[in-house]
Design an enzyme around this catalytic site. Structure first.
Site, PDB file in Angstrom:
ATOM      1  N   HIS A 163      39.952  25.460  41.036  1.00 43.71           N
ATOM      2  CA  HIS A 163      39.504  26.462  40.068  1.00 43.71           C
ATOM      3  C   HIS A 163      38.455  25.926  39.101  1.00 43.71           C
ATOM      4  O   HIS A 163      37.579  26.671  38.638  1.00 43.71           O
ATOM      5  CB  HIS A 163      40.721  26.966  39.275  1.00 43.71           C
ATOM      6  CG  HIS A 163      40.543  28.330  38.704  1.00 43.71           C
ATOM      7  ND1 HIS A 163      41.593  29.142  38.375  1.00 43.71           N
ATOM      8  CD2 HIS A 163      39.439  29.046  38.401  1.00 43.71           C
ATOM      9  CE1 HIS A 163      41.149  30.295  37.892  1.00 43.71           C
ATOM     10  NE2 HIS A 163      39.838  30.253  37.891  1.00 43.71           N
ATOM     11  N   TYR A 184      46.428  32.856  36.605  1.00 41.27           N
ATOM     12  CA  TYR A 184      46.475  34.289  36.289  1.00 41.27           C
ATOM     13  C   TYR A 184      47.913  34.772  36.086  1.00 41.27           C
ATOM     14  O   TYR A 184      48.139  35.837  35.533  1.00 41.27           O
ATOM     15  CB  TYR A 184      45.845  35.129  37.409  1.00 41.27           C
ATOM     16  CG  TYR A 184      44.382  34.885  37.665  1.00 41.27           C
ATOM     17  CD1 TYR A 184      43.616  34.040  36.854  1.00 41.27           C
ATOM     18  CD2 TYR A 184      43.733  35.500  38.741  1.00 41.27           C
ATOM     19  CE1 TYR A 184      42.279  33.823  37.106  1.00 41.27           C
ATOM     20  CE2 TYR A 184      42.393  35.296  38.990  1.00 41.27           C
ATOM     21  CZ  TYR A 184      41.673  34.454  38.186  1.00 41.27           C
ATOM     22  OH  TYR A 184      40.342  34.244  38.446  1.00 41.27           O
ATOM     23  N   LYS A 209      43.946  29.842  43.673  1.00 43.58           N
ATOM     24  CA  LYS A 209      43.220  28.672  43.166  1.00 43.58           C
ATOM     25  C   LYS A 209      44.157  27.653  42.513  1.00 43.58           C
ATOM     26  O   LYS A 209      45.166  28.022  41.904  1.00 43.58           O
ATOM     27  CB  LYS A 209      42.177  29.117  42.135  1.00 43.58           C
ATOM     28  CG  LYS A 209      41.273  30.246  42.598  1.00 43.58           C
ATOM     29  CD  LYS A 209      40.279  30.647  41.527  1.00 43.58           C
ATOM     30  CE  LYS A 209      39.618  31.964  41.857  1.00 43.58           C
ATOM     31  NZ  LYS A 209      40.490  33.114  41.568  1.00 43.58           N
ATOM     32  N   ASP A 237      41.654  38.461  45.179  1.00 47.20           N
ATOM     33  CA  ASP A 237      41.456  37.152  44.571  1.00 47.20           C
ATOM     34  C   ASP A 237      42.397  36.963  43.383  1.00 47.20           C
ATOM     35  O   ASP A 237      42.403  37.764  42.448  1.00 47.20           O
ATOM     36  CB  ASP A 237      40.006  37.034  44.099  1.00 47.20           C
ATOM     37  CG  ASP A 237      39.719  35.699  43.437  1.00 47.20           C
ATOM     38  OD1 ASP A 237      39.260  34.782  44.149  1.00 47.20           O
ATOM     39  OD2 ASP A 237      39.942  35.568  42.220  1.00 47.20           O
TER      40      ASP A 237
END
Length: 291
Positions: A113, A51, A80, A46
């Site tokens: 997200h 990120y 996401k 994931d």
């Protein structure tokens, strides 16, 4: 032991346990973490655009998959859509960037997200418009095969019901903070009613030294009873309810420990004791104010 899978609304099979990669940055760190995870049996991973590790993950998989005699279709990759990427054309462009960064032709799961958009005040009505536009573009990406399943993250019942009233493709997954200190009963019931798979993040609380969840006396007591770590107890509590989990670690021993939660069970009483710890405490983000 192989990780059990759940069949999503899309028809795809998703492992019940995967590796979370939030805050795992730097190619060498990413590579070592994914290598340890693959060696331990992880097949679900994931990530998210925010990120900022998609490119490193994509590079690492190009080397690691052949090393473990695996192909792209043997793993499940989730990414996401970030809050700054919401809206018409933005969402489709963001997905293409994620595919480019991860260096793959499709994603197994793509999530919105956050129900809100970047730089807007929580009560701004534009949130509704932008997330609706994003979903339309995600539905099109689904039809084109760029994503195998689509879903949502951090959506509360009002956001979910709003989406269900207008969508032509239902969300397959809801990813949300869920653990014994934050049991979101209404969200779970709504997901069960609409066959949306509930996937938990922050199952182990926080990564800070003041982790009140993993150090909860009841969690530690049950840990001693079953001769498993507190982390394993918390993860088992979730998967025993068919709630997906995404434990994050860069420590190879913890990575191996976290996936070893399918070799034991908790008793009904132990499950009830853990469920009785609910404090409605968020250790991450609370989307309650997003209109």
């Amino acid at each position: 032991m192989a990780v059990p899978t759940v069949k999503l609304l899309s028809g795809c099979q998703m492992p019940l346990l995967g590796l979370g990669t939030f805050k795992i940055k730097g190619y060498e760190n990413v590579f070592k973490t994914l290598e340890a995870a693959l060696a331990s049996g992880y097949r679900s991973f994931d990530t998210a655009s925010v990120y900022r590790n998609e490119t490193d993950i994509g590079r690492a998989f190009k080397i690691l998959l052949p090393k473990f005699s695996l192909q792209r279709q043997d793993i499940f990759i989730t990414s996401k859509l970030g809050p700054a990427q919401q809206g018409k054309t933005n969402a489709s462009q963001a997905l293409l960037k994620s595919l480019q960064h991860l260096d793959c032709e499709y994603l197994d799961l793509y999530l919105i997200h956050w129900p809100g958009a970047h730089k807007l005040k929580p009560a701004d009505k534009m949130h509704q418009k932008l997330r609706a536009e994003s979903w339309v573009e995600m539905e099109e990406a689904f039809r084109q095969g760029k994503v195998k399943s689509i879903g949502i993250s951090n959506y509360l019942p009002s956001h979910i019901e709003e989406l269900l009233s207008v969508c032509t493709v239902k969300p397959s997954v809801l990813q949300i903070e869920y653990h014994p200190h934050l049991i979101q009963t209404t969200v779970k019931s709504l997901c069960e009613t609409h066959a949306i798979h509930l996937q938990a993040y922050s199952s182990l609380g926080t990564s800070s030294a003041e982790n009140k969840l993993i150090k909860d006396p009841k969690v530690m007591e049950i840990s001693q009873q079953v001769q498993k770590s507190p982390a394993q107890v918390l993860l088992r509590w979730a998967v025993q309810q068919q709630i997906g989990v995404l434990p994050k670690s860069t420590n190879p021993s913890h990575i191996a420990e976290n996936i070893d939660v399918f070799s034991f069970s908790l008793s009904e009483d132990q499950m009830a004791q853990l469920s009785g710890l609910d404090q409605q405490t968020h250790y991450c983000w609370d989307p309650q104010q997003v209109r």
